[in-house]
Design a protein around this motif. Structure first.
Motif, mmCIF file in Angstrom:
data_model
loop_
_atom_site.group_PDB
_atom_site.id
_atom_site.type_symbol
_atom_site.label_atom_id
_atom_site.label_comp_id
_atom_site.label_asym_id
_atom_site.label_seq_id
_atom_site.Cartn_x
_atom_site.Cartn_y
_atom_site.Cartn_z
ATOM 1 N N ASN A 271 0.801 -1.232 0.000
ATOM 2 C CA ASN A 271 0.000 0.000 0.000
ATOM 3 C C ASN A 271 0.832 1.280 0.000
ATOM 4 N N GLU B 142 -2.744 2.954 -4.294
ATOM 5 C CA GLU B 142 -4.125 2.466 -4.353
ATOM 6 C C GLU B 142 -4.207 1.117 -5.058
ATOM 7 N N ARG B 143 -3.471 0.988 -6.190
ATOM 8 C CA ARG B 143 -3.468 -0.252 -6.960
ATOM 9 C C ARG B 143 -2.324 -0.202 -7.955
ATOM 10 N N ASP C 11 -4.806 -5.450 -13.750
ATOM 11 C CA ASP C 11 -5.023 -4.645 -12.548
ATOM 12 C C ASP C 11 -4.936 -5.509 -11.299
ATOM 13 N N ALA D 226 -4.920 -5.304 -6.914
ATOM 14 C CA ALA D 226 -5.231 -4.526 -5.718
ATOM 15 C C ALA D 226 -4.153 -4.743 -4.661
ATOM 16 N N ASP E 80 -2.738 -8.297 -3.413
ATOM 17 C CA ASP E 80 -2.704 -9.334 -4.444
ATOM 18 C C ASP E 80 -1.269 -9.779 -4.717
#
Length: 148
Positions: free
Chosen positions: A48, A56-57, A94, A96, A99
């Motif tokens: 993070n 955010e990602r 994508d 998160a 992951d």
């Protein structure tokens, strides 16, 4: 008389780039055998933060040759580590926070060989596979990593 498994060539069980989710249990199960005395795994997880900024990602992209290059690099690692079984996957698309982006596993009869092979495999993938990430920060800014 049984032969020493450390004398057998290393084996690549799997090496690839995919948009499909990856996990450590899959990698572990793929490399473990009855002759395995050690399995070492690595999970590169989306965190993070980066450089003091809130992430955010991530969005991973790959060159069309990335899958083939990953296989070539894994084969080179296997050749350097006789008696090992290797598995590695890198995600694209994508992801998160939390992951797995890169999962690797190495199995051998003994722990030292498994640790060495797993580290070598991870470093080969990180430095040799044409995969790039776009970091999306919470403040709306983005940054590409690995291009150039």
């Amino acid at each position: 008389m049984a032969t020493d498994p450390r004398e057998a060539p290393g084996v690549v069980v799997y090496a690839g780039v995919s948009a499909d989710p990856i996990d450590v249990p899959t990698a572990w199960d793929a490399v473990e055998t009855e002759s395995t005395g050690a399995v070492v795994t690595f999970g590169g997880i989306v965190r993070n933060h980066d450089g003091g900024r809130a992430v955010e990602r991530l969005a991973y992209s790959a060159h069309p040759t990335a899958d083939a290059r990953m296989g070539e690099l894994a084969a080179e690692v296997a050749a350097r580590h006789p008696g090992t079984r290797l598995w590695a996957a890198h995600r694209i698309g994508d992801l998160a926070v939390g992951d797995p982006a890169l999962v690797a596993a190495a199995a051998s009869a003994h722990r030292a060989e498994a640790f060495d092979a797993c580290r070598d495999l991870v470093e080969a993938v990180k430095h040799g596979v044409p995969v790039w990430k776009e970091q999306h920060f919470e403040d709306g800014d983005t940054e590409w990593v690995g291009i150039g």
